[in-house]
Design an enzyme around this catalytic site. Structure first.
Site, PDB file in Angstrom:
ATOM      1  N   ARG A   6       1.328  -7.078  -0.327  1.00 60.33           N
ATOM      2  CA  ARG A   6       1.657  -5.671  -0.061  1.00 60.33           C
ATOM      3  C   ARG A   6       2.403  -5.533   1.265  1.00 60.33           C
ATOM      4  O   ARG A   6       3.371  -4.771   1.367  1.00 60.33           O
ATOM      5  CB  ARG A   6       0.357  -4.859  -0.041  1.00 60.33           C
ATOM      6  CG  ARG A   6       0.518  -3.373   0.204  1.00 60.33           C
ATOM      7  CD  ARG A   6      -0.846  -2.699   0.006  1.00 60.33           C
ATOM      8  NE  ARG A   6      -0.931  -1.381   0.617  1.00 60.33           N
ATOM      9  CZ  ARG A   6      -0.599  -0.250   0.024  1.00 60.33           C
ATOM     10  NH1 ARG A   6      -0.117  -0.273  -1.210  1.00 60.33           N
ATOM     11  NH2 ARG A   6      -0.737   0.914   0.652  1.00 60.33           N
ATOM     12  N   HIS A  25       0.629   5.839   1.569  1.00 61.96           N
ATOM     13  CA  HIS A  25       0.047   6.133   2.874  1.00 61.96           C
ATOM     14  C   HIS A  25       0.040   7.640   3.118  1.00 61.96           C
ATOM     15  O   HIS A  25       1.026   8.323   2.826  1.00 61.96           O
ATOM     16  CB  HIS A  25       0.835   5.443   3.989  1.00 61.96           C
ATOM     17  CG  HIS A  25       0.634   3.970   4.042  1.00 61.96           C
ATOM     18  ND1 HIS A  25       1.495   3.108   4.698  1.00 61.96           N
ATOM     19  CD2 HIS A  25      -0.351   3.179   3.519  1.00 61.96           C
ATOM     20  CE1 HIS A  25       1.064   1.870   4.569  1.00 61.96           C
ATOM     21  NE2 HIS A  25      -0.049   1.890   3.853  1.00 61.96           N
TER      22      HIS A  25
END
Length: 483
Positions: free
Chosen positions: A430, A453
């Site tokens: 990631r 996020h």
């Protein structure tokens, strides 16, 4: 021959042992399900629970007394049970006592075995007193034996009068808000640590100053990291505001020092080598982690309906923070993904023919609803486990997804075989996904949305992993011409 004799002896002992009351055993099994204890170990946890109750009644101890655990473990040691079995027994007993403390009224007394020794201690204690029921267990009281008619309903427990009620309310609110199982376990863990720190004073007497001392204790005495202390802070914030209904403003907290973290990044070649060193379907899983920037749990829990091959979109439902997001499917993986899906379909049809109960479904929502969807094709895991899991209490077989521990083990083996000097975990793929997009001149906001996020500042950490390509590259004064 010795092993066979030992197994027969243990089986005979279990048959002649006092069984757990139905209502207690069901609640205990439900907790094992919630805590995701591996299915192959649940029978062992049940065995330790029965051993513990049998030991307590036989030697005159109260099963609800924490002091009973030490003599019980000493008895296991005398029976030549190894340290690993003793540790597992201790966990099972701790969970059993937590369950026993949640009923609001006395349970039926456990029938004493004719050969059991009697003592004054045993005569003065009620083996299984009470504990409040929460979550799905609260509807199982009606299934208790006839002599348990006097069991109170959960809402008859005195509000705020005990930690038992507080834990019940905490579990209910977490369930209503559909928090992930990992979050539920984490919050409950920190509240238990806090309860121990304040010596189990009544919840009504708690205030923010005690929470502040606890958080400082974690940083100064326990030396936990900043992220761990922050996790405890969030658990206490939720507990004070949602469960105790009071302000939470801890002042003067010593914060754990946050270290500056630079993510480890792999090259495209290294990612390809690691993926090819792993057996199928872990090769495809590794490529998907990198190609879509997924967390390991997000990838493992993908279901068939998450993939839209027509528009080349992968939808991640209920990622971290209960957020949904979409990411583009890598074009180079479409053929492999379709081929893998065909294999999953073959497995699914074989399961249907064998009469399986379907895939394991999310814990949130109506159980009746999920039971109806469990056998539908679109709800099957995209990375199903190799074997079906037997659910003893329902006498059904269901299929889970691949286990994260197995992936981590294979990843370590692949990295070791390649001899790389880099520290690699599932999350490294990631990190590499984000850094490589930055190198390809993608803007930080787009990458933030693809990673899921909440704050762009979290995404900005990857700026440290990308070499600067502007005319303002950092240089030493020795290399700068001032003319």
């Amino acid at each position: 021959m010795y092993i066979l004799q030992k197994c027969v002896a243990q089986h005979f002992l279990l048959i002649n042992m006092i069984p757990l009351p139905n209502i207690l055993e069901k609640a205990f099994l439900d907790e094992l399900e919630i805590l995701e204890v591996p299915h192959q170990r649940r029978a062992h946890w049940q065995k330790w629970a029965r051993y513990y109750i049998d030991f307590s009644l036989k030697y005159g101890y109260s099963p609800r007394d924490p002091a009973t655990l030490d003599p019980f473990l000493a008895k296991l040691a005398a029976k030549n049970q190894g340290t690993s079995k003793q540790a597992e027994a201790a966990k099972a007993v701790t969970l059993l006592r937590q369950v026993m403390q949640r009923f609001p009224a006395p349970l039926p007394e456990v029938e004493r075995h004719p050969n059991h020794k009697k003592s004054k201690i045993a005569e003065q204690t009620t083996p299984l007193d009470h504990y409040p029921v929460h979550g799905k267990n609260k509807h199982q009281i009606a299934e208790a034996p006839d002599n348990s008619e006097n069991i109170l309903q959960p809402n008859q427990a005195k509000p705020g009068a005990s930690w038992e009620f507080a834990y019940q309310k905490l579990a209910d609110i977490l369930a209503v808000k559909q928090y992930a199982l990992a979050t539920r376990r984490s919050y409950t863990h920190w509240i238990k640590q806090f309860q121990s720190f304040v010596a189990s004073v009544p919840p009504d007497s708690l205030d923010s100053s005690q929470a502040a001392r606890f958080l400082t204790h974690l940083a100064s005495k326990k030396r936990v990291g900043a992220s761990t202390q922050n996790q405890a802070f969030n658990a206490l914030l939720f507990f004070f505001k949602k469960v105790l209904n009071r302000d939470f403003q801890p002042e003067g907290v010593t914060r754990a020092r946050r270290t500056k973290y630079v993510p480890q990044i792999l090259t495209r070649e290294e990612i390809g080598q690691i993926a090819e060193a792993m057996p199928p379907p872990y090769t495809l899983l590794t490529k998907l982690l990198y190609g879509c920037g997924l967390r390991l749990t997000e990838a493992l829990t993908l279901r068939v309906h998450n993939f839209d091959f027509e528009v080349r979109i992968l939808t991640v439902h209920r990622g971290k923070g209960q957020k949904d997001r979409t990411v583009p499917l890598p074009e180079v993986l479409v053929s492999d993904l379709r081929s893998h899906l065909a294999d999953v379909r073959d497995t699914y049809e074989s399961d249907l023919a064998a009469g399986f109960a379907g895939a394991f479904m999310p814990v949130r929502g109506s159980q009746k609803k999920w039971d109806q969807l469990a056998t539908q094709w679109q709800w099957q895991f995209f990375f199903p486990a190799k074997r079906l899991t037997k659910i003893k209490k329902d006498n059904q077989s269901r299929r889970y997804h691949l286990h994260s521990n197995r992936f981590s083990q294979l990843l370590r083996e692949a990295v070791t075989s390649l001899g790389t000097h880099k520290k690699v975990s599932a999350h490294t793929f990631r990190h590499s996904f984000a850094s490589h997009l930055l190198m390809a001149n993608y803007d930080i906001k787009t990458i933030q949305e693809m990673l899921g996020h909440s704050d762009v500042r979290t995404t900005m950490i990857y700026l440290q992993t990308v070499p600067s390509r502007t005319k303002k590259d950092r240089q030493s004064p020795l290399d700068i011409s001032f003319l």
